[in-house]
Design an enzyme around this catalytic site. Structure first.
Site: not given
Ligand code: SAH
Length: 392
Positions: A121, A117, A352, A97, A110, A124
């Site tokens: 985390c 991935c 995000c 996406e 974005c 996410c």
């Molecule tokens: N792997 C990289 C790039 C992905 S960025 C990284 O971790 O930075 C995606 C961004 O959205 C990151 O800051 C991540 O922590 C945030 N994110 C992930 N899941 C989210 C959620 N459920 N709600 C809000 N932000 C989230």
């Protein structure tokens, strides 16, 4: 004439690579490569026959040895707030996406760097999809190509695409070479002409790769911090067990010192009762103050507060607005810049942490996640569907 067994996808090459391809493979002058870049990235032309300022012989040679293969748009969806999401097919089985977010005076794309991935985390949604593979340079540049064509982007005029953030699916520093090459096309005048500062790479904290990035590329750095201490960050970002906060902050200091005068953005996703308490805010201030001191620059650390965006099956919740404001106030009172990122595109699951694509999972994580959902009696959206249906 026999066709070349392998056709070079020109989207895989940055300016330097394309010049080399023209010189070495085609026996052509380098400036021809520049003409072709403009056709591809400025005018979104992919058929060599339509590149009318190239001679017939060169067009035939290109036809034999090269191609411009762009991602297939499997789904294309505008949101009520102007956000736009594409589900792009990458190889017939996997899809990722890409999201466009217009805001006053700027338009941010974005971009994803991997199919799924591997970092896992816990908050996410991409993590629940498991991991398949890295995206190629062509697949990363292809996302920008697709959006720019849709937006009718013309470099140096009234552009609609002004910023790129590598914050889609995947960990960009785990796919270093392809991401750096793709970002070079984004910043090239013959590509998308974005200023260095307007291309941002976001990482969960791959320390050795942050140092490599400092040496090999000039882009803005964002770090997904999400917790001010190791005990909590170990839970949220498992990569922290390998590269704990002290090492991560040291790498950020080295990055900022090398890019004199540049700030580093720390992303902090706020989760109710997990990392949103006043004590966390105070600990965060201490951590980032120490960073500012080490870099010897006021506001070297910027904080981006992201209210948690929920997805099916998650155990986390978004704090209420008052808690978010209270957290922000504590940071502001300590003199820190800490805007709250507005949630955009959540009506189309484009916010995000909500990106899922369609991942042929090779880690079995998807199966594990479905099991946890089943025991909790939750039905995941798109459980028996493809990501395309999910986006629909
Ligand atoms: N792997 C990289 C790039 C992905 S960025 C990284 O971790 O930075 C995606 C961004 O959205 C990151 O800051 C991540 O922590 C945030 N994110 C992930 N899941 C989210 C959620 N459920 N709600 C809000 N932000 C989230």
């Amino acid at each position: 004439m026999t066709e070349a067994a392998h056709k070079q996808n020109l989207l895989d090459l940055d300016r330097e690579g394309l010049e080399r391809f023209f010189a070495d493979t085609l026996g052509e002058k380098r400036y021809r490569a520049h003409q072709v870049m403009k056709w591809i990235h400025h005018r979104h032309v992919t058929a060599f026959d339509d590149m009318t300022d190239l001679g017939k012989a060169l067009r035939a040679k290109l036809e034999a040895h090269a191609e411009v293969r762009v991602p297939t748009v499997q789904f294309d969806k505008p949101s009520e707030d102007g956000t736009h999401k594409w589900l792009l097919g990458m190889d017939g089985r996997n899809a990722i996406e890409t999201v466009y977010i217009p805001d006053k005076g700027r338009g941010t794309l974005c971009v994803s760097s991997q199919v799924g991935c591997a970092l896992n985390c816990t908050f996410c949604s991409t993590a629940t999809q498991g991991f398949n593979r890295n995206l190629s340079t062509a697949e990363i540049v292809g996302q920008v190509w697709t959006a720019a064509r849709h937006l009718g982007n013309v470099p140096h005029k009234q552009r609609k695409l002004t910023n790129v953030v590598m914050m889609g699916m995947g960990e960009p520093l785990a796919n270093f070479d392809n991401v750096v090459r793709a970002m070079s096309v984004m910043r090239d005048d013959l590509g998308y002409g974005l200023a260095n500062k307007r291309v941002t790479l976001s990482t969960a904290g791959m320390v050795p790769m942050i140092d490599r990035l400092a040496q090999e590329s000039d882009v803005s750095l964002a770090v997904s911090l999400h917790a001010p201490n190791d005990a909590l960050r170990d839970q949220l970002v498992p990569l922290n067990r390998k590269y704990p906060i002290a090492e991560l902050m040291d790498a950020c200091v080295r990055y900022a010192l090398r890019k004199k005068g540049e700030s580093v953005t720390f992303e902090y996703t706020l989760m109710k009762d997990v990392n949103d308490q006043p004590a966390h805010a105070r600990e965060l201030v201490r951590l980032l103050r120490a960073f500012d001191r080490a870099v010897q620059m006021k506001d070297a650390a910027k904080i981006n507060l992201i209210p948690f965006n929920p997805f099916p099956g998650t155990r986390y919740e978004r704090p209420d607005d008052a808690a978010i404001r209270a957290f922000q106030k504590l940071l502001n009172e300590a003199g820190m810049i800490a805007p709250v990122r507005r949630t955009r595109g959540d009506d189309i699951d484009a916010a995000c942490g909500q990106l899922k694509g369609q991942v042929v999972d090779r880690t079995r994580r998807q199966a594990e996640f479905q099991k946890t959902l089943a025991t909790r009696g939750v039905r995941a959206a798109g459980e028996d569907d493809t990501g395309a249906a999910h986006a629909a």
